[in-house]
Design a protein around this motif. Structure first.
Motif, mmCIF file in Angstrom:
data_model
loop_
_atom_site.group_PDB
_atom_site.id
_atom_site.type_symbol
_atom_site.label_atom_id
_atom_site.label_comp_id
_atom_site.label_asym_id
_atom_site.label_seq_id
_atom_site.Cartn_x
_atom_site.Cartn_y
_atom_site.Cartn_z
ATOM 1 N N TYR A 289 -45.121 -120.605 -55.522
ATOM 2 C CA TYR A 289 -46.290 -120.718 -56.408
ATOM 3 C C TYR A 289 -45.989 -121.674 -57.569
ATOM 4 C CZ TYR A 289 -49.395 -116.932 -54.685
ATOM 5 O OH TYR A 289 -50.265 -116.156 -53.968
ATOM 6 N N VAL A 290 -44.841 -121.485 -58.168
ATOM 7 C CA VAL A 290 -44.500 -122.306 -59.339
ATOM 8 C C VAL A 290 -44.411 -123.772 -58.951
ATOM 9 C CG1 VAL A 290 -42.703 -122.779 -61.047
ATOM 10 C CG2 VAL A 290 -43.385 -120.420 -60.553
ATOM 11 N N ASN A 293 -47.829 -125.309 -58.197
ATOM 12 C CA ASN A 293 -48.554 -125.595 -59.422
ATOM 13 C C ASN A 293 -47.964 -126.806 -60.149
ATOM 14 O OD1 ASN A 293 -50.770 -124.455 -61.063
ATOM 15 N ND2 ASN A 293 -49.175 -124.287 -62.641
ATOM 16 N N LEU A 294 -46.665 -126.841 -60.286
ATOM 17 C CA LEU A 294 -46.038 -127.944 -61.023
ATOM 18 C C LEU A 294 -46.258 -129.282 -60.330
ATOM 19 C CD1 LEU A 294 -42.624 -126.406 -62.184
ATOM 20 C CD2 LEU A 294 -44.546 -127.072 -63.641
ATOM 21 N N LEU B 47 -48.522 -112.604 -58.970
ATOM 22 C CA LEU B 47 -49.012 -113.757 -58.204
ATOM 23 C C LEU B 47 -50.511 -113.669 -57.962
ATOM 24 C CD1 LEU B 47 -46.081 -114.179 -55.649
ATOM 25 C CD2 LEU B 47 -46.446 -115.397 -57.807
ATOM 26 N N TYR B 84 -55.146 -128.540 -67.935
ATOM 27 C CA TYR B 84 -54.418 -127.555 -67.136
ATOM 28 C C TYR B 84 -53.085 -128.136 -66.676
ATOM 29 C CZ TYR B 84 -53.179 -124.131 -63.639
ATOM 30 O OH TYR B 84 -52.491 -123.183 -62.930
ATOM 31 N N GLY B 88 -49.370 -126.821 -67.827
ATOM 32 C CA GLY B 88 -48.379 -126.371 -66.845
ATOM 33 C C GLY B 88 -47.025 -127.023 -67.084
ATOM 34 N N ILE B 89 -47.027 -128.286 -67.354
ATOM 35 C CA ILE B 89 -45.750 -128.990 -67.510
ATOM 36 C C ILE B 89 -45.095 -128.651 -68.843
ATOM 37 C CG2 ILE B 89 -44.763 -131.301 -67.789
ATOM 38 C CD1 ILE B 89 -46.569 -132.169 -65.472
ATOM 39 N N TYR B 92 -43.651 -125.293 -68.870
ATOM 40 C CA TYR B 92 -42.405 -125.267 -68.097
ATOM 41 C C TYR B 92 -41.249 -125.862 -68.896
ATOM 42 C CZ TYR B 92 -38.778 -125.812 -64.736
ATOM 43 O OH TYR B 92 -37.566 -125.725 -64.128
ATOM 44 N N MET B 146 -39.846 -115.982 -61.599
ATOM 45 C CA MET B 146 -40.822 -117.066 -61.579
ATOM 46 C C MET B 146 -42.248 -116.545 -61.414
ATOM 47 S SD MET B 146 -38.651 -119.233 -62.366
ATOM 48 C CE MET B 146 -39.811 -120.562 -62.705
ATOM 49 N N TRP B 149 -43.266 -116.164 -64.864
ATOM 50 C CA TRP B 149 -43.535 -117.483 -65.455
ATOM 51 C C TRP B 149 -44.918 -117.967 -65.057
ATOM 52 C CZ3 TRP B 149 -45.033 -122.275 -63.965
ATOM 53 C CH2 TRP B 149 -44.991 -123.256 -64.962
ATOM 54 N N PHE B 150 -45.221 -117.850 -63.770
ATOM 55 C CA PHE B 150 -46.516 -118.307 -63.278
ATOM 56 C C PHE B 150 -47.654 -117.587 -63.999
ATOM 57 C CE2 PHE B 150 -49.997 -117.796 -60.097
ATOM 58 C CZ PHE B 150 -50.406 -119.105 -60.052
ATOM 59 N N MET B 153 -47.974 -118.772 -67.523
ATOM 60 C CA MET B 153 -48.409 -120.165 -67.620
ATOM 61 C C MET B 153 -49.928 -120.280 -67.554
ATOM 62 S SD MET B 153 -49.504 -122.794 -65.314
ATOM 63 C CE MET B 153 -50.539 -123.864 -66.306
#
Lengths: 459, 459, 459
Positions: A289-290, A293-294, B47, B84, B88-89, B92, B146, B149-150, B153
């Motif tokens: 998923y991560v 998305n990235l 998720l 978006y 996301g970046i 991260y 993760m 994290w998702f 985010m």
């Protein structure tokens, strides 16, 4: 390179199945996922991720509706729902069996239909009186048979969706549907059997986690041959080499379509782990998923910055295709554990689109929505990029090239034959008058937006 | 007041983690959720609920596309997908670490990137040969790193989405993107660390289950300072105090956007339980879903009835914002066990919008989509309303006020600085000619609806 | 015929509950789903499938927005979000209790509101200190109470959504909302209690897995009586028997709406298994997904081919309704184990729409979106078709007829009374001038697309 879900084939969720075996032997003493619990998780993962992928059909419909001109909008809507319907039925009748049942290297079974196992039918019939043996007979398979069928079916629909956008605004409806029948019933499943059916390409070490090549390039190759054989839209390319822009009529819908695809891609890549019934599977899906998305984020940012630098203006359509290209690119290896590599792979995908779209125009290949650039070009890139994460770069690269070429040659040859046979028999293209009038009036006798008048840029 | 998932911080799913500990001690004798099963549930909840929240980005895109005028529609589409991607970046690269890693009261870690744990990488690499120790090393964390994290985010993206709508139709593209970089990489995470990172505001008893303040007000404050510093659209407010309506160009898209947000909000609030791996967690999430839905329903009904009473006509746009305000309001405490209180909280949220929208116009704060009213005003209300469900009303109310003020002051000061620095350096606002022409032509060189002609209300 | 989830009533997930009982007795010795794990699965299934069904509200909003004329578009958007809001509140206040609590043959409880059990509240309050007894007290129920409420609530909204499309473009806003209050608070729940509340129709052997009759026909009957009592739109039917086409203004939105409905239907039918906590439940849900998809595919293909043969042109609107009709038809028995039967049932549903739509026009029943054909006609067909899969065709057919007639008579009588009382008191229909001007300007004072000009087909 970690290989879960790839080198063991697309129908084996290694982590959880192994756990099932262990747990069966020693269930009372362990604090793990019980075999039946794993079965439910694996099945539910197919269903949840499958419905996300199904939803991508709406994404393609909106993307393409937004990028064609108003006079062809109702037709593209119709094609998108019709191709999904045809894909569903053909993949049920024959496609799945060709791809997954008794694959002997190059092709699976020619048997018809696909059904729940008798063990599943027994268990369901038993209801509350099911015996442990009846449960074990079902649980042994790791997941419900039809949940896997559902998940695989929505993938073939994705491949078919890619074709419709490229060929919009001039292909006849029924020949397009006939091509869809052949693509989803035969071409897609046969090449799919080579890798995900554990055929010769899988044996050759080719790795494509969720289908950069097997799904996206396959659609892209069929779109490419179709675009060449069908020819460009009337007036698109001047004799003097000029390119006449034919802008999409409804960019919010195109944006919506892109968001739908992005959303659905979590199912596309996440579900391709093919299992959820263990901590390893769950953790790997999270990584997927991560990265998904990235990579999409990077595709957007790369396409934006590059169009700004090159053209001094950001192009919305290119940016949307940048997102898609990032997604396509990461699809071959979305469980890479270095997230910066995912950003790199997606970003390059986004950049490739910026160059590929004008290149197609230079080659006079008229791709109405940019699907060849986003799905084929980025798909090839993503498939090659798997080697960057491999134990042996050169070995993996060679295997990837083998896969890309094999699938490419197969799809170019077979799809060209199908397009050409149709061209010289039933005809592929509407006549000039119909193209001028628009397919909506010519083929459907209706308008997509009957009340919205016509602005200065109407064609 | 039940405090699961709040007083123990946003990164601890209390119920299931405690069960994990218990189950590890005595697994064979219990009929409960095994630790690994709980891990899978918790991860999958992140998720599934995370993809719902991601989808809210499309909701904002459609809502804003529908509420701007046609000449600015392509630009707002671009901004929504671009923000978006940037969120996301940035989240991260730095944001998540600032918010959640080693938070010492006021800020987390300045380290870069965020990655799976080595235990997770080992387990995934081991595949079917994983040892119980390898599994336990991962399962111990309660959920995959993760996946969290998702989920986090997509929250930062929501905060950024709120800003774009308010400032539409006159802000330059690249300065807006630069603000998004700072908001999602720094401002949002820093204030977030105070509460959800278990910093000083959490210690002070401030409670905000899913982010009425931490997400929605944060976006709202940034939108408010931006709107003031940027100024109103040309022609919006007459010198005589008159307000010139500039109606949205595509109300079905705005309606779709609202439905998407409502749909996504089940993920926003439901996933904020942060765990699914126990009966307690599952039951609490169900309560969250019900309250989320009821509050939105109440927001719609309240806004409809109130506009009918006040203006003799129902306003669709206000009603849509009523739904959003109801959702924002319940977000601080969506697991309240008295569903009538959820209806009350949502209903008041809907009513506040009816008064706040014209108030903004009176103050000449030009909010194109009503985001300040729906996200900031209703967010403050919802955060205060947590006290209605507390053991001690006055203690909790005081804590809530502390949180609202702290976050408000921080966001007003920092976002104002960022807006002002940009205003007096690179410039924030397009020139008058570009504003008149529309940002689509001026900044992108394209039209969102090139064929739809122009009706009597074109501007 | 396998009867899981039907003959044992809609509130009992047989498979997993039975397993719970078995597992409680002998948990340590088995490798199955633990009772608490099953509880989480069952609850999560309600939530996930429930949010999919909630999303169908957006599908109806888009379908209807696309199929009305521009001058009535904002109003239909408003109605769709308003009816969902009203349904949510009414079903909370009274509807659910009438349908499911203490049903004694013909009706449930008149008590107000519905709340988590005290056992759930205790467990949530206990947090990490929960005792095994506290867990067992909750787990015993099989699923969280409010998750079931949520799932049932989104169903009543679906029934209400069906009505709005048929009656569009001439019904007054507030009378329509009042009807929605009565439908969702009383009519739907009372007839629902007969079958899913385990009342007399369930005892009579009537089987309707997910609501071909209980949801879709109920909405369809209310739409039918409303259409007759309200009368056709001005100008729709000429005195000479001619039918004046009034084409929908935005066919991509109608297409999007259909895709949303299709997507949401996996929740509608899949979640109606009412349990996910066993291999049997998971396998059966997978079968449901496959059939749901195949039936919709068949509905599309059948409608396309038939319109091509009959009219020489494919009609996009009819094809979209073909998908919906296929979905409605399979809804009574989506877990049929012979997938070819699902294709047949869906295909006949699609064909029925092709005949039913012009038939309605012949009868001068003005159904703006074709909902009566797609939901009522196909719903009756699908309910009858359950007998094709029964142990005894004639016994089941008789039971099905009994159910169809009982629900039909109840809905025709009660809804007619409600419509007629409103007609002769507060009035049902806008005046001629308002109808001519469009409801958006007349009732809302706004336009849905203020800038899009007016083409040749404007009305």
């Amino acid at each position: 390179m970690k290989v879960m879900g790839t080198s063991f084939g697309r129908n084996l969720g290694l982590g959880s199945l192994a756990l099932v075996a262990v747990a069966l032997a020693s269930a009372p003493a362990r604090a793990e996922v019980s075999p039946e619990t794993a079965f439910v998780f694996n099945t539910f993962s197919f269903l949840v991720h499958g419905f996300l992928v199904m939803w991508m059909a709406a994404g393609f419909a909106m993307l393409e509706s937004g990028l064609v001109r108003t006079k062809n909008t109702a037709t593209i809507c119709l094609k998108n729902i019709a191709l999904y319907a045809v894909a569903g039925i053909l993949y049920y009748i024959i496609g799945y069996n060709l791809m997954y049942v008794d694959v002997s290297g190059y092709i699976g079974s020619f048997s018809l239909f696909y059904n729940p196992s008798s063990a599943e039918i027994d268990l369901i019939g038993a209801g509350g009186d099911a015996t442990p043996e009846q449960i074990a007979a079902v649980v042994d398979n790791g997941y419900s048979k039809m949940s896997d069928w559902f998940f695989q079916m929505v993938f073939v629909a994705t491949a078919a969706s890619i074709v419709s956008g490229t060929l919009a605004e001039r292909i006849k409806f029924w020949p397009f549907m006939l091509f869809t029948v052949i693509l989803t019933g035969f071409l897609y499943p046969i090449q799919g059997s080579w890798t995900w059916g554990l055929g010769w390409l899988n044996d050759a070490g080719f790795s494509d986690f969720a289908g950069s090549t097997l799904v996206h390039s396959v659609g892209g190759w069929a779109a490419l041959t179709g675009a060449i054989i069908l020819g460009a839209r009337k007036g698109k390319y001047g004799a003097d080499g000029s390119v006449h822009p034919m802008p999409g009529a409804n960019l919010p819908l195109a944006t919506l379509g892109t968001f739908i695809l992005w959303f659905g891609w979590f199912g596309f890549n996440g579900g391709s782990q093919l299992a959820l019934g263990s901590a390893a599977d769950a953790a790997n899906i999270a990584i997927v998923y991560v990265n998904t998305n990235l990579a999409a984020c990077a595709g957007v940012v790369a396409a934006m910055i590059l169009t700004q630098l090159l053209y001094k203006k950001i192009d919305l359509t290119i940016t949307l295709n940048g997102a898609i290209a990032g997604l396509v690119a990461i699809t071959a290896n979305p469980d890479v554990q270095n997230h910066l590599l995912a950003i790199f792979v997606g970003g390059v995908g986004g950049m490739l689109v910026v160059f590929a779209v004008p290149l197609m125009d230079k080659l006079k290949i008229d791709d109405v929505v940019g699907a060849i650039s986003a799905h084929l070009v980025a798909g090839i890139w993503g498939t090659l990029a798997v080697a960057l994460d491999a134990d042996s770069f050169s070995t993996q690269l060679w295997a990837q090239i083998k896969g890309i070429v094999a699938v490419g040659v197969f799809m170019v040859v077979t799809s060209s034959i199908v397009w050409l046979v149709m061209k010289y028999t039933i005809g592929l293209r509407v006549d000039e008058e119909a193209e001028e009038m628009g397919l909506d009036k010519a083929e459907l006798g209706m308008e997509a937006y009957p009340e919205f008048g016509h602005g200065s840029q109407s064609f």
